[in-house]
Design an enzyme around this catalytic site. Structure first.
Site, PDB file in Angstrom:
ATOM      1  N   ASP A  15       0.188  -1.477  -4.961  1.00 48.28           N
ATOM      2  CA  ASP A  15       0.135   0.222  -4.779  1.00 48.28           C
ATOM      3  C   ASP A  15      -0.961   0.657  -6.053  1.00 48.28           C
ATOM      4  O   ASP A  15      -1.751   1.411  -5.811  1.00 48.28           O
ATOM      5  CB  ASP A  15       1.455   0.934  -4.927  1.00 48.28           C
ATOM      6  CG  ASP A  15       1.331   2.314  -4.453  1.00 48.28           C
ATOM      7  OD1 ASP A  15       0.357   2.585  -3.753  1.00 48.28           O
ATOM      8  OD2 ASP A  15       2.388   3.034  -4.335  1.00 48.28           O
TER       9      ASP A  15
ATOM     10  N   HIS B 127      -3.784   0.446  -8.171  1.00 43.27           N
ATOM     11  CA  HIS B 127      -5.028  -0.330  -8.177  1.00 43.27           C
ATOM     12  C   HIS B 127      -5.494  -0.873  -9.407  1.00 43.27           C
ATOM     13  O   HIS B 127      -6.464  -1.631  -9.245  1.00 43.27           O
ATOM     14  CB  HIS B 127      -6.203   0.467  -7.412  1.00 43.27           C
ATOM     15  CG  HIS B 127      -5.584   0.785  -5.945  1.00 43.27           C
ATOM     16  ND1 HIS B 127      -6.910   1.305  -5.086  1.00 43.27           N
ATOM     17  CD2 HIS B 127      -4.506   0.483  -5.207  1.00 43.27           C
ATOM     18  CE1 HIS B 127      -6.103   1.487  -3.947  1.00 43.27           C
ATOM     19  NE2 HIS B 127      -4.921   0.999  -3.761  1.00 43.27           N
TER      20      HIS B 127
ATOM     21  N   HIS C   2      -7.338  -2.839   1.633  1.00 46.36           N
ATOM     22  CA  HIS C   2      -7.737  -1.586   2.240  1.00 46.36           C
ATOM     23  C   HIS C   2      -9.095  -1.646   3.047  1.00 46.36           C
ATOM     24  O   HIS C   2      -9.850  -0.998   3.137  1.00 46.36           O
ATOM     25  CB  HIS C   2      -8.343  -0.511   1.198  1.00 46.36           C
ATOM     26  CG  HIS C   2      -7.161   0.085   0.258  1.00 46.36           C
ATOM     27  ND1 HIS C   2      -6.555   1.451   0.846  1.00 46.36           N
ATOM     28  CD2 HIS C   2      -6.439  -0.555  -0.514  1.00 46.36           C
ATOM     29  CE1 HIS C   2      -5.558   1.732  -0.007  1.00 46.36           C
ATOM     30  NE2 HIS C   2      -5.444   0.787  -0.609  1.00 46.36           N
TER      31      HIS C   2
ATOM     32  N   HIS D  42      -0.037   2.702   3.019  1.00 48.14           N
ATOM     33  CA  HIS D  42      -1.192   2.960   3.707  1.00 48.14           C
ATOM     34  C   HIS D  42      -1.306   2.707   5.319  1.00 48.14           C
ATOM     35  O   HIS D  42      -1.594   3.549   6.172  1.00 48.14           O
ATOM     36  CB  HIS D  42      -2.428   2.612   3.305  1.00 48.14           C
ATOM     37  CG  HIS D  42      -2.968   3.415   2.082  1.00 48.14           C
ATOM     38  ND1 HIS D  42      -4.016   4.303   2.396  1.00 48.14           N
ATOM     39  CD2 HIS D  42      -2.770   3.741   0.843  1.00 48.14           C
ATOM     40  CE1 HIS D  42      -4.231   4.809   1.409  1.00 48.14           C
ATOM     41  NE2 HIS D  42      -3.640   4.468   0.256  1.00 48.14           N
TER      42      HIS D  42
ATOM     43  N   ASP E 154      -3.612  -4.411  -1.921  1.00 53.61           N
ATOM     44  CA  ASP E 154      -4.524  -3.255  -1.893  1.00 53.61           C
ATOM     45  C   ASP E 154      -5.917  -3.582  -1.348  1.00 53.61           C
ATOM     46  O   ASP E 154      -7.010  -3.267  -2.190  1.00 53.61           O
ATOM     47  CB  ASP E 154      -4.485  -2.553  -3.327  1.00 53.61           C
ATOM     48  CG  ASP E 154      -2.967  -1.851  -3.543  1.00 53.61           C
ATOM     49  OD1 ASP E 154      -2.720  -0.824  -2.833  1.00 53.61           O
ATOM     50  OD2 ASP E 154      -2.199  -2.418  -4.350  1.00 53.61           O
TER      51      ASP E 154
HETATM   52 MN   LIG Z   1      -3.501   0.925  -2.089  1.00 54.52          MN
END
Ligand SMILES: [Mn+2]
Length: 415
Positions: A181, A183, A11, A86, A9
């Site tokens: 997934d 966080h 991002h 994502h 995660d």
């Molecule tokens: Mn995520």
């Protein structure tokens, strides 16, 4: 002893609050994880998905990722990863590019061996593809086996897929599931017959203001037993100020509360509750900006009769979409199309044809999956359907062939 960093995660490319500084922060956190990996000389870095925030990162996001991955590769530390929800593209994945360049291994059903640990991967699986999934995990003779995957799993709260189902179906007995997934970092263990650790490493930067706790990653140490340790990251300061306004209190009370904090370069998150007067957000923002804040987010939770009461409780936008889709209670047909369009592996250029074909198949089969037809633009009709007419009662043929509707299946039927 084998030591693996478990992160996820990340991002990369998320320009949170429309600030380029925030985009840089997400890359900086990833760099910190990799610098720690090199400094501690771990045996591998495992990434549990959502390296990118979006399936279309910019070239500079990709270059940023490459530069960090190259440092890791130069230190001879493998980067083992899966694809999260994502970043998932319909055809080839960014991870495949990095693998081609020798900078990453895309985990799957064949284990990657890290010093006595067999590491498997399972990309994010859309809900419609979970039942009867053939995992195909190949056997191993390593001392430990772990699975890296992405999704919201039970027995954790908010799970929508029971991890024990995977453990039961898998031909390989996993000692740990290293997850992405959710966080928020969390670890639990499912006991007999599984005897498996389940662990979320959490995000490495705050992707939403719900992520208040310190960000970090995990180090998983494999000896006889497995030990999961947490390491914090030095991320941008978020100053959370929760103000409960009393009678007659307003903007001044909020700025008084802000004055208790060092706001320099921080993201200021103000949450207002209680009674009191209306506040002027611009005054609060200006106050924080003068004290060096990067940006200020203000949420007034007090009753505002003119505005709909929208409560935002999700940690990530895809979760919100998922929740909303559940609320809509779509028909199986509609869910299938949603998956096809939003989350499937159909190439962009084939999407229109695929949707048309799926709709045609549905029309051939069970019509009960559709809602009430309506006449709008965006008509999708099966190739053998008659031309639609505006008034179904005037066209007996169309009426017969479509169980009394007007022969048009429109996108509105799915939404
Ligand atoms: Mn995520």
């Amino acid at each position: 002893m084998t030591r693996i960093i478990h992160t996820g995660d990340t991002h990369l490319g998320y320009q949170q609050y429309h600030r380029p500084e925030r985009r840089a922060d997400f890359l900086d956190s990833f760099r910190q994880v990799v610098e720690d990996a090199i400094a501690r000389d771990v045996d591998a870095v495992v990434h549990a998905g959502d390296l990118f925030h979006d399936r279309r990162p910019t070239l500079s996001d990709v270059l940023g990722a490459l530069s960090v991955l190259r440092d890791l590769s130069d230190a001879d530390i493998p980067f083992l990863a899966i694809v999260g929800n994502h970043e998932s593209k319909r055809d080839a994945q960014w991870l495949d590019l990095f693998e081609t360049m020798g900078l990453a291994t895309r985990l799957g059903a064949s284990p990657a061996l890290v010093d006595g640990v067999a590491v498997y991967g399972l990309d994010f699986v859309p809900r419609s593809q979970r039942d009867g999934l053939d995992y195909g995990f190949e056997s191993n003779d390593a001392g430990h086996a772990v699975l890296v995957t992405h999704g919201l799993f039970e027995p954790f709260a908010h799970g929508d897929w029971d991890a024990r189902d995977i453990l039961t179906s898998s031909p390989v007995a996993f000692d740990a599931l290293l997850l992405g997934d959710d966080h928020e970092p969390k670890t639990t263990r499912v006991e007999k017959p599984y005897e498996t650790w389940l662990s979320y490493c959490g995000s490495t930067e705050r992707a939403s203001t719900a992520e208040r706790a310190e960000r970090g990653y995990n180090i998983v140490v494999f000896e006889e037993a497995i030990d999961i340790r947490r390491r914090g990251l030095d991320t941008r300061d978020f100053v959370f100020v929760d103000v409960e306004l009393g009678h007659g209190e307003g903007t001044t009370r909020v700025t008084e509360r802000l004055s208790e904090h060092d706001l320099t370069d921080s993201v200021v998150v103000v949450s207002i509750d209680g009674e009191g007067d209306p506040v002027t957000p611009a005054t609060i923002e200006d106050y924080a900006a003068e004290r060096g804040a990067l940006t200020t987010r203000i949420t007034d939770h007090r009753e505002q009769p003119d505005e709909p009461d929208v409560e935002v409780t999700f940690a990530d936008p895809d979760d919100a979409v998922r929740d909303r889709l559940e609320e809509l209670q779509l028909s199986p047909a509609a869910r299938e199309l949603d998956e096809t369009i939003r989350a499937s592996k159909v190439a962009d250029s084939n999407l229109a044809d695929t949707v048309q074909q799926r709709v045609a198949e549905r029309i051939e089969g069970d019509r009960s999956g559709f809602g009430t037809p309506s006449e709008t633009d965006g008509t999708v009709s099966g190739s053998d359907e008659p031309e639609a007419t505006a008034d179904p009662t005037t066209d007996e043929t169309a009426s017969k062939q479509t169980d009394g509707d007007d022969g048009q299946i429109t996108m509105e039927d799915y939404l």
